[in-house]
Design a protein around this motif. Structure first.
Motif, PDB file in Angstrom:
ATOM      1  N   ARG A  32      68.541  18.666  12.137  1.00 15.93           N
ATOM      2  CA  ARG A  32      69.282  19.234  11.019  1.00 15.93           C
ATOM      3  C   ARG A  32      70.325  18.215  10.588  1.00 15.93           C
ATOM      4  O   ARG A  32      70.868  17.483  11.414  1.00 15.93           O
ATOM      5  CB  ARG A  32      69.973  20.545  11.410  1.00 15.93           C
ATOM      6  N   GLU A  36      74.580  20.468   7.342  1.00 17.76           N
ATOM      7  CA  GLU A  36      74.081  21.798   7.697  1.00 17.76           C
ATOM      8  C   GLU A  36      74.690  22.280   9.011  1.00 17.76           C
ATOM      9  O   GLU A  36      75.055  23.454   9.147  1.00 17.76           O
ATOM     10  CB  GLU A  36      72.560  21.812   7.812  1.00 17.76           C
ATOM     11  N   ARG A  40      76.874  25.610   9.501  1.00 13.71           N
ATOM     12  CA  ARG A  40      76.543  26.635  10.488  1.00 13.71           C
ATOM     13  C   ARG A  40      77.740  26.916  11.399  1.00 13.71           C
ATOM     14  O   ARG A  40      77.995  28.066  11.774  1.00 13.71           O
ATOM     15  CB  ARG A  40      75.329  26.198  11.323  1.00 13.71           C
ATOM     16  N   PHE A  67      69.615  24.698   2.224  1.00 11.86           N
ATOM     17  CA  PHE A  67      69.730  25.503   3.442  1.00 11.86           C
ATOM     18  C   PHE A  67      70.601  26.746   3.240  1.00 11.86           C
ATOM     19  O   PHE A  67      70.926  27.450   4.190  1.00 11.86           O
ATOM     20  CB  PHE A  67      70.201  24.680   4.658  1.00 11.86           C
TER      21      PHE A  67
END
Length: 266
Positions: A32, A36, A40, A67
């Motif tokens: 990833r 991202e 997260r 995303f």
């Protein structure tokens, strides 16, 4: 009290161009991007009303929207993440009581760092902003020293007074200590965690101030507050067994990936 997290991300990093789009492999082998993983991390924080990515680059915008992130486009003229956060907050219409700047190079930032940071600012009404600091163990201090010996900036250290108001931040390892420490021993050095929580008035004032000599020399945006006699609250956070490191240089990628495997972060 409403809380907005802004993740400022620019492509044209001096030390690491394209850094937000660098890929990191998690414990399960899944790749990833850095942006991202930072998003997260922000989404895992309790008590947050909104998370946005703020960028001036369409490549980052495309990846972030892919995303599922909300993206705010900001000017290429923003000199640093704080200026980008101020512009993003204004573009969203303002109205948030606390704005958190989670810089996009810190995917290992645990949710409780930010939760403790917000709680610290709420409890200090005389402070316009707050930032977390983490006591270094011997292993982290050795890594900071090794980076400086190699001519790399591996992290920022913080000095603060008895009331936890910041005295100084530096890319050098401060305070000086000639002592060698065991890997798991506490040291007197505090690693500055690159996250900030601002009250809106302090954030809005920041872009109007000139860059001072200390900010220019160190390349540390938070020094602009100190150079304009604004107090910064240093909130001491606990690792709870988690390793922490920021992605400052390409050499940091394998180090962070190893930490992710050891902690089971996918």
């Amino acid at each position: 009290m409403s809380v907005l997290i802004v993740i400022p991300a620019r492509f044209a990093s001096t030390r690491y161009p394209g850094k937000p789009l660098a890929e990191l492999t998690g414990a399960n082998g899944e790749k990833r991007t850095l942006i991202e993983r930072s998003w997260r991390a922000a989404c895992s924080v309790a008590g947050v009303d909104r998370v946005v990515v703020a960028t001036d680059d369409d490549r980052i915008r495309t990846v972030a929207e892919g995303f599922g992130a909300e993206v705010v486009m900001t000017s290429v003229d923003c000199a640093n993440g704080t200026e980008r956060c101020a512009e993003a907050h204004a573009a969203l219409g303002g109205g948030y009581e606390i704005v958190v700047n989670l810089q996009g190079d810190a995917p290992l930032t645990p949710h409780w760092f930010i939760e403790d940071l917000v709680a610290g600012l709420r409890g200090a009404p005389d402070m316009g902003l707050a930032t977390p600091v983490l006591r270094c163990d011997g292993a982290t201090l050795t890594s900071l020293r090794d980076d400086r010996k190699a001519g790399r900036v591996g992290g920022t250290t913080a000095l603060f007074a008895a009331d936890n108001s910041a005295l100084y931040f530096s890319k050098e390892v401060v305070p000086y200590t000639g002592t060698e420490y065991a890997a798991d021993a506490d040291t007197p050095v505090f690693h500055h965690v690159g996250v900030y929580a601002y009250r809106p008035d302090a954030l809005a004032a920041y872009p109007s101030w000139n860059v001072g000599p200390l900010e220019q020399l160190e390349g540390l945006e938070q020094l602009r507050f100190l150079e304009n006699s604004r107090k910064i609250l240093c909130v001491i956070v606990e690792s709870r067994g988690r390793s922490f490191w920021e992605l400052n240089n390409p050499e940091d990628v394998p180090k962070i990936e190893t930490m992710m495997r050891e902690m089971g972060i996918n």
